[in-house]
Scaffold this motif. Sequence first.
Motif, PDB file in Angstrom:
ATOM      1  N   ALA A 128       0.826  -1.201   0.000  1.00 30.52           N
ATOM      2  CA  ALA A 128       0.000   0.000   0.000  1.00 30.52           C
ATOM      3  C   ALA A 128       0.862   1.254   0.000  1.00 30.52           C
ATOM      4  O   ALA A 128       0.393   2.344  -0.303  1.00 30.52           O
ATOM      5  CB  ALA A 128      -0.909   0.001   1.225  1.00 30.52           C
ATOM      6  N   ALA A 129       2.142   1.116   0.352  1.00 28.34           N
ATOM      7  CA  ALA A 129       3.037   2.272   0.446  1.00 28.34           C
ATOM      8  C   ALA A 129       3.239   2.888  -0.937  1.00 28.34           C
ATOM      9  O   ALA A 129       3.012   2.241  -1.954  1.00 28.34           O
ATOM     10  CB  ALA A 129       4.378   1.833   1.028  1.00 28.34           C
ATOM     11  N   PRO A 130       3.709   4.146  -0.983  1.00 24.95           N
ATOM     12  CA  PRO A 130       4.018   4.759  -2.279  1.00 24.95           C
ATOM     13  C   PRO A 130       5.067   3.938  -3.030  1.00 24.95           C
ATOM     14  O   PRO A 130       5.955   3.356  -2.407  1.00 24.95           O
ATOM     15  CB  PRO A 130       4.587   6.137  -1.904  1.00 24.95           C
ATOM     16  CG  PRO A 130       4.135   6.398  -0.507  1.00 24.95           C
ATOM     17  CD  PRO A 130       3.955   5.058   0.134  1.00 24.95           C
ATOM     18  N   ILE A 131       4.959   3.933  -4.340  1.00 26.30           N
ATOM     19  CA  ILE A 131       5.868   3.130  -5.160  1.00 26.30           C
ATOM     20  C   ILE A 131       7.328   3.507  -4.931  1.00 26.30           C
ATOM     21  O   ILE A 131       8.217   2.655  -4.934  1.00 26.30           O
ATOM     22  CB  ILE A 131       5.494   3.245  -6.661  1.00 26.30           C
ATOM     23  CG1 ILE A 131       6.399   2.349  -7.518  1.00 26.30           C
ATOM     24  CG2 ILE A 131       5.550   4.684  -7.159  1.00 26.30           C
ATOM     25  CD1 ILE A 131       6.302   0.876  -7.247  1.00 26.30           C
ATOM     26  N   LYS A 132       7.574   4.792  -4.686  1.00 31.19           N
ATOM     27  CA  LYS A 132       8.952   5.217  -4.403  1.00 31.19           C
ATOM     28  C   LYS A 132       9.518   4.474  -3.200  1.00 31.19           C
ATOM     29  O   LYS A 132      10.658   3.997  -3.230  1.00 31.19           O
ATOM     30  CB  LYS A 132       8.970   6.724  -4.153  1.00 31.19           C
ATOM     31  CG  LYS A 132      10.212   7.273  -3.473  1.00 31.19           C
ATOM     32  CD  LYS A 132      11.368   7.406  -4.404  1.00 31.19           C
ATOM     33  CE  LYS A 132      12.646   7.913  -3.732  1.00 31.19           C
ATOM     34  NZ  LYS A 132      12.492   8.996  -2.806  1.00 31.19           N
ATOM     35  N   ALA A 133       8.713   4.358  -2.146  1.00 33.99           N
ATOM     36  CA  ALA A 133       9.167   3.657  -0.943  1.00 33.99           C
ATOM     37  C   ALA A 133       9.377   2.175  -1.231  1.00 33.99           C
ATOM     38  O   ALA A 133      10.323   1.557  -0.741  1.00 33.99           O
ATOM     39  CB  ALA A 133       8.170   3.856   0.191  1.00 33.99           C
ATOM     40  N   ALA A 134       8.505   1.609  -2.038  1.00 30.06           N
ATOM     41  CA  ALA A 134       8.625   0.185  -2.369  1.00 30.06           C
ATOM     42  C   ALA A 134       9.918  -0.098  -3.136  1.00 30.06           C
ATOM     43  O   ALA A 134      10.574  -1.117  -2.927  1.00 30.06           O
ATOM     44  CB  ALA A 134       7.408  -0.276  -3.171  1.00 30.06           C
ATOM     45  N   LEU A 135      10.304   0.829  -4.008  1.00 26.59           N
ATOM     46  CA  LEU A 135      11.533   0.623  -4.782  1.00 26.59           C
ATOM     47  C   LEU A 135      12.770   0.687  -3.892  1.00 26.59           C
ATOM     48  O   LEU A 135      13.783   0.060  -4.181  1.00 26.59           O
ATOM     49  CB  LEU A 135      11.655   1.671  -5.895  1.00 26.59           C
ATOM     50  CG  LEU A 135      10.699   1.510  -7.073  1.00 26.59           C
ATOM     51  CD1 LEU A 135      10.913   2.645  -8.067  1.00 26.59           C
ATOM     52  CD2 LEU A 135      10.873   0.165  -7.751  1.00 26.59           C
TER      53      LEU A 135
ATOM     54  N   GLU B 128      14.900   8.156 -11.014  1.00 28.98           N
ATOM     55  CA  GLU B 128      15.152   8.117 -12.456  1.00 28.98           C
ATOM     56  C   GLU B 128      14.297   7.052 -13.158  1.00 28.98           C
ATOM     57  O   GLU B 128      13.763   7.280 -14.240  1.00 28.98           O
ATOM     58  CB  GLU B 128      16.638   7.877 -12.719  1.00 28.98           C
ATOM     59  CG  GLU B 128      17.522   9.043 -12.310  1.00 28.98           C
ATOM     60  CD  GLU B 128      17.226  10.308 -13.114  1.00 28.98           C
ATOM     61  OE1 GLU B 128      17.201  10.236 -14.350  1.00 28.98           O
ATOM     62  OE2 GLU B 128      17.012  11.368 -12.491  1.00 28.98           O
ATOM     63  N   ALA B 129      14.168   5.894 -12.525  1.00 28.57           N
ATOM     64  CA  ALA B 129      13.377   4.817 -13.137  1.00 28.57           C
ATOM     65  C   ALA B 129      11.896   5.195 -13.189  1.00 28.57           C
ATOM     66  O   ALA B 129      11.213   4.948 -14.186  1.00 28.57           O
ATOM     67  CB  ALA B 129      13.572   3.513 -12.362  1.00 28.57           C
ATOM     68  N   LEU B 130      11.411   5.824 -12.132  1.00 30.08           N
ATOM     69  CA  LEU B 130      10.002   6.232 -12.118  1.00 30.08           C
ATOM     70  C   LEU B 130       9.734   7.253 -13.222  1.00 30.08           C
ATOM     71  O   LEU B 130       8.691   7.207 -13.879  1.00 30.08           O
ATOM     72  CB  LEU B 130       9.621   6.805 -10.744  1.00 30.08           C
ATOM     73  CG  LEU B 130       9.442   5.760  -9.644  1.00 30.08           C
ATOM     74  CD1 LEU B 130       9.437   6.400  -8.257  1.00 30.08           C
ATOM     75  CD2 LEU B 130       8.145   4.959  -9.866  1.00 30.08           C
ATOM     76  N   HIS B 131      10.677   8.149 -13.423  1.00 32.10           N
ATOM     77  CA  HIS B 131      10.486   9.137 -14.491  1.00 32.10           C
ATOM     78  C   HIS B 131      10.463   8.457 -15.855  1.00 32.10           C
ATOM     79  O   HIS B 131       9.606   8.719 -16.691  1.00 32.10           O
ATOM     80  CB  HIS B 131      11.568  10.212 -14.446  1.00 32.10           C
ATOM     81  CG  HIS B 131      11.388  11.261 -15.504  1.00 32.10           C
ATOM     82  ND1 HIS B 131      11.985  11.179 -16.737  1.00 32.10           N
ATOM     83  CD2 HIS B 131      10.611  12.374 -15.520  1.00 32.10           C
ATOM     84  CE1 HIS B 131      11.608  12.230 -17.460  1.00 32.10           C
ATOM     85  NE2 HIS B 131      10.785  12.965 -16.749  1.00 32.10           N
ATOM     86  N   ARG B 132      11.413   7.580 -16.081  1.00 28.20           N
ATOM     87  CA  ARG B 132      11.459   6.881 -17.373  1.00 28.20           C
ATOM     88  C   ARG B 132      10.196   6.075 -17.639  1.00 28.20           C
ATOM     89  O   ARG B 132       9.766   5.932 -18.777  1.00 28.20           O
ATOM     90  CB  ARG B 132      12.661   5.947 -17.422  1.00 28.20           C
ATOM     91  CG  ARG B 132      13.977   6.694 -17.587  1.00 28.20           C
ATOM     92  CD  ARG B 132      15.128   5.736 -17.513  1.00 28.20           C
ATOM     93  NE  ARG B 132      16.386   6.469 -17.582  1.00 28.20           N
ATOM     94  CZ  ARG B 132      17.376   6.164 -18.416  1.00 28.20           C
ATOM     95  NH1 ARG B 132      17.268   5.132 -19.228  1.00 28.20           N
ATOM     96  NH2 ARG B 132      18.478   6.885 -18.420  1.00 28.20           N
ATOM     97  N   ALA B 133       9.624   5.551 -16.553  1.00 28.54           N
ATOM     98  CA  ALA B 133       8.421   4.724 -16.718  1.00 28.54           C
ATOM     99  C   ALA B 133       7.154   5.577 -16.757  1.00 28.54           C
ATOM    100  O   ALA B 133       6.065   5.053 -17.012  1.00 28.54           O
ATOM    101  CB  ALA B 133       8.341   3.705 -15.583  1.00 28.54           C
ATOM    102  N   GLY B 134       7.283   6.867 -16.469  1.00 27.88           N
ATOM    103  CA  GLY B 134       6.097   7.738 -16.462  1.00 27.88           C
ATOM    104  C   GLY B 134       5.173   7.441 -15.292  1.00 27.88           C
ATOM    105  O   GLY B 134       3.958   7.624 -15.386  1.00 27.88           O
TER     106      GLY B 134
END
Length: 285
Positions: free
Chosen positions: A167-174, A190-196
Amino acid sequence: MPELPEVETVRRGLAPFMVGARIRRVEARRADLRFPLPRDFAARLQGARIEALDRRGKYLVAPLSAGESLVMHLGMSGRFTVDGGDRPDGRYYAAGADPRHDHVVFELDGPAGPARVVYNDPRRFGLMDLVPSGGLDRCRHFAGMGPEPLSDAFVAETFNAALKARAAPIKAALLDQRIVAGIGNIYACEALHRAGVSPRRAARSVAGARGMRLWSALRAVLREAIEAGGSSLRDFAASDGALGYFQHRFRVYDREGAACPVCRAPVRRIVQSGRSTFYCGACQR
DNA sequence: AGCCTGCCCTGCGAGC
DNA sequence: TGCTCGCAGGGCAGGC
């Protein structure tokens, strides 16, 4: 600290001096790193042969002839420098680091001759440990650690399933090393940006098409960063003193207010789990 | 269990 | 110039 690409760069720089080397002497100048050095640290290393130099997540692992493996983590500010090798001046890398923070010195008889490998770490968030080589996967550093993102063990469907449970934000999960190993603040952004994908989105809502894009983006950004020799921020340099140059390719990290390279909207900075997140609010959804 | 906060430590740049 | 503050690539323990 160094994240996966920086640790991999360090590994590649040290391997020619360390792999196959006999450890002649170890000088533990300070035992109070992130954790105290294990008991008899120097004595257990001295005389052993270094069989290999591997990486697991952000850790370096050196299996020794004595049946133990030397496990090392650079924390936020750890770096290795090497003296010796075949340089005419006998100094492969003149450390720019403050010698007050040289905490562990390895004197090696290596394949390229004698070498001196020095661990320097101003903040002392790094660690060194000795664990039985037979039980590496079960030791406290690696038990529960997720797959290596650049190996076949990193399977998109499994990654998606792990996100679905969070349930946590994807940033925290990464940043959670149990989901995937080696990702830190830079490469998560950087990966989140590339993936949109928006860093604020709940991990479970990323599973699916976004999760597949993120899986690919992680692998792509890590591969490119390794190829560039990692990112040189503040104090990171490869063991030969060379600077990585991936920081010039950051699309969002540490670029608050600058134009998103995709849509020119200003890059935003927010704080998640106490750490800065950089992203584009326009093209990351 | 998952999730969040605080903390370990030093150095550096920004702002006053 | 010199100070104080905030922030820095990580990960652990302890709280809910």
